[in-house]
Design a protein around this motif. Sequence first.
Motif, mmCIF file in Angstrom:
data_model
loop_
_atom_site.group_PDB
_atom_site.id
_atom_site.type_symbol
_atom_site.label_atom_id
_atom_site.label_comp_id
_atom_site.label_asym_id
_atom_site.label_seq_id
_atom_site.Cartn_x
_atom_site.Cartn_y
_atom_site.Cartn_z
ATOM 1 N N SER A 193 -9.675 0.582 20.521
ATOM 2 C CA SER A 193 -8.619 1.350 21.179
ATOM 3 C C SER A 193 -7.327 1.314 20.380
ATOM 4 O O SER A 193 -6.656 2.343 20.210
ATOM 5 N N VAL A 194 -6.953 0.140 19.870
ATOM 6 C CA VAL A 194 -5.741 0.033 19.057
ATOM 7 C C VAL A 194 -5.885 0.862 17.782
ATOM 8 O O VAL A 194 -4.959 1.569 17.367
ATOM 9 N N ALA A 195 -7.054 0.783 17.153
ATOM 10 C CA ALA A 195 -7.280 1.541 15.916
ATOM 11 C C ALA A 195 -7.215 3.046 16.158
ATOM 12 O O ALA A 195 -6.630 3.787 15.361
ATOM 13 N N GLU A 196 -7.809 3.507 17.257
ATOM 14 C CA GLU A 196 -7.882 4.950 17.511
ATOM 15 C C GLU A 196 -6.586 5.511 18.071
ATOM 16 O O GLU A 196 -6.245 6.667 17.812
ATOM 17 N N LEU A 197 -5.858 4.714 18.845
ATOM 18 C CA LEU A 197 -4.663 5.207 19.509
ATOM 19 C C LEU A 197 -3.381 4.837 18.782
ATOM 20 O O LEU A 197 -2.298 5.296 19.160
ATOM 21 N N GLY A 198 -3.478 4.017 17.745
ATOM 22 C CA GLY A 198 -2.332 3.784 16.884
ATOM 23 C C GLY A 198 -1.406 2.664 17.279
ATOM 24 O O GLY A 198 -0.332 2.521 16.687
ATOM 25 N N GLY A 199 -1.764 1.858 18.267
ATOM 26 C CA GLY A 199 -0.880 0.762 18.618
ATOM 27 C C GLY A 199 -1.289 0.075 19.903
ATOM 28 O O GLY A 199 -2.127 0.568 20.667
ATOM 29 N N VAL A 200 -0.665 -1.056 20.148
ATOM 30 C CA VAL A 200 -0.998 -1.872 21.307
ATOM 31 C C VAL A 200 -0.536 -1.225 22.606
ATOM 32 O O VAL A 200 -1.238 -1.273 23.617
ATOM 33 N N THR A 251 -2.540 -5.434 30.161
ATOM 34 C CA THR A 251 -1.185 -5.670 29.672
ATOM 35 C C THR A 251 -1.196 -5.703 28.150
ATOM 36 O O THR A 251 -2.232 -5.954 27.519
ATOM 37 N N GLN A 252 -0.038 -5.471 27.560
ATOM 38 C CA GLN A 252 0.058 -5.524 26.107
ATOM 39 C C GLN A 252 -0.260 -6.925 25.586
ATOM 40 O O GLN A 252 -0.901 -7.080 24.538
ATOM 41 N N SER A 253 0.190 -7.947 26.311
ATOM 42 C CA SER A 253 -0.083 -9.310 25.864
ATOM 43 C C SER A 253 -1.577 -9.620 25.885
ATOM 44 O O SER A 253 -2.094 -10.327 25.009
ATOM 45 N N ALA A 254 -2.302 -9.062 26.866
ATOM 46 C CA ALA A 254 -3.747 -9.292 26.936
ATOM 47 C C ALA A 254 -4.448 -8.660 25.738
ATOM 48 O O ALA A 254 -5.343 -9.265 25.128
ATOM 49 N N VAL A 255 -4.055 -7.442 25.386
ATOM 50 C CA VAL A 255 -4.648 -6.780 24.228
ATOM 51 C C VAL A 255 -4.323 -7.546 22.954
ATOM 52 O O VAL A 255 -5.184 -7.755 22.090
ATOM 53 N N VAL A 266 4.606 9.406 22.636
ATOM 54 C CA VAL A 266 4.382 8.378 21.624
ATOM 55 C C VAL A 266 5.644 7.532 21.474
ATOM 56 O O VAL A 266 6.737 8.047 21.282
ATOM 57 N N ARG A 267 5.500 6.221 21.584
ATOM 58 C CA ARG A 267 6.618 5.289 21.382
ATOM 59 C C ARG A 267 6.259 4.355 20.241
ATOM 60 O O ARG A 267 5.102 4.143 19.935
ATOM 61 N N MET A 268 7.284 3.781 19.648
ATOM 62 C CA MET A 268 7.028 2.796 18.603
ATOM 63 C C MET A 268 6.238 1.636 19.188
ATOM 64 O O MET A 268 6.655 1.043 20.186
ATOM 65 N N PRO A 269 5.093 1.295 18.607
ATOM 66 C CA PRO A 269 4.299 0.185 19.143
ATOM 67 C C PRO A 269 5.080 -1.117 19.116
ATOM 68 O O PRO A 269 5.833 -1.380 18.177
ATOM 69 N N GLU A 270 4.890 -1.919 20.138
ATOM 70 C CA GLU A 270 5.537 -3.216 20.157
ATOM 71 C C GLU A 270 4.772 -4.185 19.255
ATOM 72 O O GLU A 270 3.567 -4.033 19.053
ATOM 73 N N PRO A 271 5.468 -5.169 18.712
ATOM 74 C CA PRO A 271 4.783 -6.108 17.803
ATOM 75 C C PRO A 271 3.702 -6.878 18.533
ATOM 76 O O PRO A 271 3.817 -7.172 19.718
ATOM 77 N N LEU A 272 2.629 -7.185 17.803
ATOM 78 C CA LEU A 272 1.555 -7.987 18.376
ATOM 79 C C LEU A 272 2.049 -9.408 18.586
ATOM 80 O O LEU A 272 2.657 -10.014 17.700
ATOM 81 N N ARG A 273 1.790 -9.932 19.764
ATOM 82 C CA ARG A 273 2.267 -11.274 20.088
ATOM 83 C C ARG A 273 1.114 -12.280 20.045
ATOM 84 O O ARG A 273 -0.023 -11.950 20.357
ATOM 85 N N ALA A 274 1.443 -13.453 19.664
ATOM 86 C CA ALA A 274 0.421 -14.510 19.602
ATOM 87 C C ALA A 274 0.027 -14.912 21.007
ATOM 88 O O ALA A 274 0.783 -14.737 21.941
#
Length: 290
Positions: free
Chosen positions: A14-21, A31-35, A282-290
């Motif tokens: 999903s991230v690869a196809e849709l361009g972001g988290v 949630t974004q944190s779950a992804v 489309v919004r700027m994707p948020e950074p991936l969180r640990a």
Amino acid sequence: MRNLDITTLRSFVSVAELGGVTRAAGFLNLTQSAVSMQLKRLEEMLGLALLERSGRGVSLTAAGEQLLSYARRMVDLNDEAFARLTHKDYAGEIHLGVPHDIVYPVIPKVLQRFAAEMPRMRVQLNASHTNKLKEMFDRGELDVILTTEGKLDRDGETLNEIPLRWVGAPGAQVWKQRPLRIAQGRLCAFRTDLISTLDNAGVSWTSVVDTDSDRTIEATVSADLAVCTMLEGTAPPQLSELDGTDLPDLGVYRINMYTAGKRPSEPVARLADMIRIGYEPVRMPEPLRA
């Protein structure tokens, strides 16, 4: 033996196809944190970096590109097996209407996901002009329609707003001529507003085609015999948006969705929800969180 987890693979695809988290999280109802955690877990399991993070979004590494084809097949096979064994007894047909110029890239992905979730439901796609789609919807021939229009009618919802742009051949010169040569289809939802905009701006114009065929218009414009208007980002490769001209601004159009009935069936509601997520701005994707 170590096993790849379908849930983490689904998030990766999903991230690869849709361009972001951000968009992937909405599409997956997570949630974004779950992804982000699922992606981190997948990378740790493989001992490989699958995504490159930057301020402009995410992109696949070489390892990520290699994994993507496997991940798609594994997720699709999982969904097919699960759906055939456990799906609810939904069967029938949904009639979906979408304007030609906004079918890609969202609708094919929506159709694929919907088919995996409800394999006995068939979606009949009708690609046409906004005006024709609204007429068919009013006659009860379509269950869900998308439109491109300047306003929102009753019982609809706006999914996104996109600027209308002048489009011509690469390196076009015809836009400098007066009267301005335009090629816009008879049924095009932009035609009336285009003519009003030119008249209000005092720009003389002449129509050089009388057709309902988008291909005819594209051929005429690509030969630098006329200009036309299209939503930003929808021009085909043989045409380009015109910048730096003295042509009047064309404003912003809405992508609207209309669903038949105040209480649609679960399949119709689920299809509408997938479309709604796909057309989120489309919004700027948020950074991936640990």
